[in-house]
Enzyme design. Structure first.
Site, PDB file in Angstrom:
ATOM      1  N   SER A 132       0.852  -1.187   0.000  1.00  0.00           N
ATOM      2  CA  SER A 132       0.000   0.000   0.000  1.00  0.00           C
ATOM      3  C   SER A 132       0.884   1.232   0.000  1.00  0.00           C
ATOM      4  CB  SER A 132      -0.921   0.035   1.228  1.00  0.00           C
ATOM      5  OG  SER A 132      -1.822  -1.042   1.230  1.00  0.00           O
TER       6      SER A 132
ATOM      7  N   ASP B 293       8.227  -7.725  13.844  1.00  0.00           N
ATOM      8  CA  ASP B 293       8.362  -9.108  14.291  1.00  0.00           C
ATOM      9  C   ASP B 293       7.433  -9.330  15.476  1.00  0.00           C
ATOM     10  OD1 ASP B 293       9.108 -11.626  14.994  1.00  0.00           O
ATOM     11  OD2 ASP B 293      11.116 -11.102  15.698  1.00  0.00           O
TER      12      ASP B 293
ATOM     13  N   ASP C  90       6.640 -15.223  17.336  1.00  0.00           N
ATOM     14  CA  ASP C  90       7.821 -15.914  17.841  1.00  0.00           C
ATOM     15  C   ASP C  90       7.661 -17.418  17.696  1.00  0.00           C
ATOM     16  OD1 ASP C  90       9.267 -13.637  18.571  1.00  0.00           O
ATOM     17  OD2 ASP C  90       8.103 -13.448  20.409  1.00  0.00           O
TER      18      ASP C  90
END
Length: 717
Positions: free
Chosen positions: A219, A292, A295
């Site tokens: 986008s 991030d 995990d």
């Protein structure tokens, strides 16, 4: 003797008839058993809703209701009129019936539903939602149910209706983590492979494990304050890149409620309100980000594989056998699939060992309320308070308002991770030190508010490039445990180059930037071109000719230069890799493939790009310019007739402007039309020519403008 033989034949015939009937019965059962095995939910008590729908000349529905709930009912009905097909796919997915509707690919969603526990979360949280939100969602659900009841021939899956409020909530829970990359982790672990590392810095064009928008999704978003625009107008560009059809394709709507909910924007199927756009005083755009937030834990398991070790003790896995209902042709068959969980989250057995995953927002549904509060916010303070709820786990927000404020938020719900572990890779799962249970506060989110240069932008790039040099956030100010991405798309390189000049960023300059078709030599495209031109072509005349043509390319896909078709196809080969963080393709193989495609379909290397690049829908077939990872984003699939048919890239685009007196006006366009899955409708593809020509249609946000156009209101239900 003959009589005995006749009787034997008779018995045999009866036996075959019985056997044939038994087989036919089994086949019929395989066709019909699935809906009979489904427990049909109970609909909420019926309510009466006071709402009208008026469609403008492009078929965009304007929903007007006395209350927000009335609007929700009308919104659902209008969306079903335009795309009941996709709405059913969305609600099949939250019932664990995607496999029954869509086959093996759909069954993957049914597994994901269990892994995210979306239904359990929705069931738990539904009673806790505020009363006004529950009323809106129930009205939306009744609108879909009433449409289904009045159009039974369009229902694709028996026992799918009635839709419930919990179904709507479950859709948000299921869809949310896939926007920040859950599929990048689930897919390899489900196939017995290790997932990629996450969010690492990378040089342009090099192999990387940085998580980036996959399947070429992305986008752009821009905001320019009135003091920088040169004319006192504050502007916002909403420019989401989504598939042009399907469950995450945008559908445009304008809503007005007597309770003060006024909004123009777009939403995905299954949402009871717009997800981006503007109200009278403020608006926002979204771009996908990939911090991030997921995990992966390596588990230590016992010999039987039934328990994992945590803080010195053995803990039994949760284990459940799913019976997936999967369509194979006309038959729906039960397919067993076992899922496991540890305290961390979903667990997987692979040849490399057993692993579990944990992701931000796991087991939460806060995004359902947050988007509604954002819709109804009246100023920056209210909007920011809604953002602080942290229900929307990840996505960038670019904001602008009538008061002239602009802002960029690298919105993410960051886990409060312990330092000292390799969070970008695989962490040990045998200690609770790695089992985070809290999140960083909203104040930890990287944000630029009213920066001195007077503009902000994002194109799925690192948040450390969001405005002019010297005014950006500093990477050193943010902890590495946050896992903030560092990648620069070509689009980000280009907006940085185009907006670097200190002069006014007026409407024309802003739109030239948004529709730019150029490629930066500083990014991955520069590395890729160098590799292509470095291929030894001494013994291959076709490659030598392609390289000679490529050297004449002007680094823009505007359809003017003779090298554009060749360059576009080669850029397309490269972008599929860099978007996934994979190494660039082998350049000779890419040249051979593209040359073969052009030679076989066009008998030349330099066909006009306008002949190749197309926007196709029904009988509409128009040329387009731009290309992969250009600000004028356009992604394609090769077609049997040698064309490149667009399917992704620039989708819903909106330009919002607040004049110096705070009055709002907006324009928009999308690739096809409002009736996105109604081929017989005049609005099936009536915006394609505007879209391809980079032109706009007005958003008739003011009721007087809509009335002047002569639309006829009607009542749904």
């Amino acid at each position: 003797m003959l009589g005995c033989r006749t009787r034997e034949i008779d018995v045999a015939r009866r036996g075959w008839r019985w056997a044939g009937g038994a087989v036919a019965g089994l086949l019929l059962a395989a066709m019909l058993w699935e809906p009979l095995s489904v427990a049909q939910p109970e609909a909420a008590p019926r309510q009466s809703y006071d709402v009208t729908i008026t469609r403008d000349r492009y078929g965009v529905p304007h929903i007007v209701g006395r209350r927000d709930a009335d609007v929700g009912y009308g919104l659902a009905w209008a969306h079903a009129e335009d795309d009941f097909t996709t709405l059913q796919e969305v609600f099949a997915s939250v019932r664990g019936r995607s496999g029954a509707l869509l086959g093996p690919e759909g069954a993957k969603l049914d597994v994901a539903l269990e892994l995210t526990r979306a239904r359990a979360v929705a069931t738990r949280d539904w009673p806790k939602l505020p009363a006004d939100l529950r009323a809106l969602i129930l009205a939306y659900a009744q609108g879909l149910n009433d449409y289904a009841a009045q159009h039974p021939a369009e229902v694709r899956l028996r026992q799918l209706f009635p839709v419930t409020g919990e179904d709507v909530v479950a859709g948000f829970v299921l869809r949310s983590p896939f926007f920040f990359g859950l599929d990048r982790v689930l897919a390899p672990l489900s196939e017995g492979r290790l997932p990629p590392r996450d969010a690492e810095p990378v040089k342009p064009g090099e192999s990387s494990t940085d998580t980036r928008p996959v399947e070429m999704k992305g986008s752009n978003a821009f905001a320019v304050t009135g003091r920088r625009s040169g004319d006192g107008v504050t502007r916002l560009i909403v420019n989401s890149h989504q598939p042009w059809t399907g469950p995450v394709a945008w559908w445009e709507v304008v809503v007005h409620s007597g309770e003060g909910w006024d909004f123009a924007g777009a939403l995905f199927p299954g949402a009871p309100y717009p997800l981006l756009g503007h109200n009278r005083t403020l608006g926002w755009a979204n771009t996908v980000n990939r911090p991030d937030l997921i995990d992966v834990y390596r588990l230590t398991v016992n010999g039987a594989g039934s328990a994992y070790r945590l803080d010195g003790r053995w803990v039994a896995f949760e284990s459940k056998m799913l019976w997936l209902k999967v369509r194979f042709g006309p038959f729906v068959l039960p397919v067993p699939h076992r899922v496991k969980r540890s305290i961390h989250g979903p667990a997987f057995e692979t040849p490399q060992g057993q692993f579990a995953i944990r992701y931000a927002g796991q087991g939460e549904s806060g995004n359902v309320e947050q988007y509604y509060r954002l819709n109804r916010a009246r100023d920056f303070a209210e909007w920011r308070a809604a953002m602080a709820k942290q229900g929307v786990v990840a996505t960038n927000f670019v904001y602008a308002d009538a008061a002239g404020h602009i802002a960029f938020f690298y919105n993410a719900k960051f886990p409060d991770r312990a330092p000292g572990y390799d969070w970008r890779g695989i962490v040990p799962g045998d200690t609770s030190k790695t089992l985070w249970t809290r999140y960083r506060p909203f104040t930890a989110v990287p944000a630029l508010i009213d920066p001195v240069p007077g503009w902000v932008a994002n194109s799925n790039n690192t948040p450390f490039v969001a405005t002019a040099a010297g005014s950006n956030l500093r990477r050193a100010d943010f902890a590495p445990e946050l896992g903030i991405e560092t990648y620069m798309t070509n689009r980000a390189w280009r907006f940085g180059e185009l907006l670097a000049d200190p002069g006014p960023i007026d409407r024309d300059r802003l739109l030239r930037t948004k529709f730019d078709k150029g490629y930066s030599r500083s990014g991955w495209a520069g590395v890729w071109m160098a590799k292509l031109l470095g291929v030894d072509a001494a013994r291959d005349g076709d490659i030598a000719a392609a390289q000679a043509l490529l050297r004449t390319w002007d680094w823009t896909l505007d359809g003017i230069g003779s090298a554009d078709s060749l360059a576009a196809l080669l850029i397309g080969e490269g972008v599929r890799k860099v978007y996934r963080g994979d190494p660039l393709p082998e350049p000779r193989a890419a040249l051979v493939d593209v040359v073969a495609f052009l030679r076989s379909n066009w008998q030349r290397l330099d066909p006009p790009y306008a002949e190749l690049a197309r926007v196709r829908r029904g009988k509409s077939d128009v040329s387009i310019s731009g290309g992969p990872d250009a600000l004028r984003a356009y992604y394609w699939r090769r077609t049997p007739d040698g064309r490149l048919a667009g399917f992704n890239g620039d989708s819903f685009i909106m330009l919002v402007e607040w004049d110096p007196d705070g009055r709002v006006r907006s324009q928009s366009v999308q690739p096809f039309g409002s009736a996105i899955e109604r081929p017989k409708s005049v609005h099936y593809a009536d915006q394609s020519r505007l879209f391809a020509a980079e032109k706009w249609k007005p958003v008739l946000f003011d009721a007087r403008d809509l009335a002047a156009q002569g639309g006829t209101p009607y009542r749904p239900g």
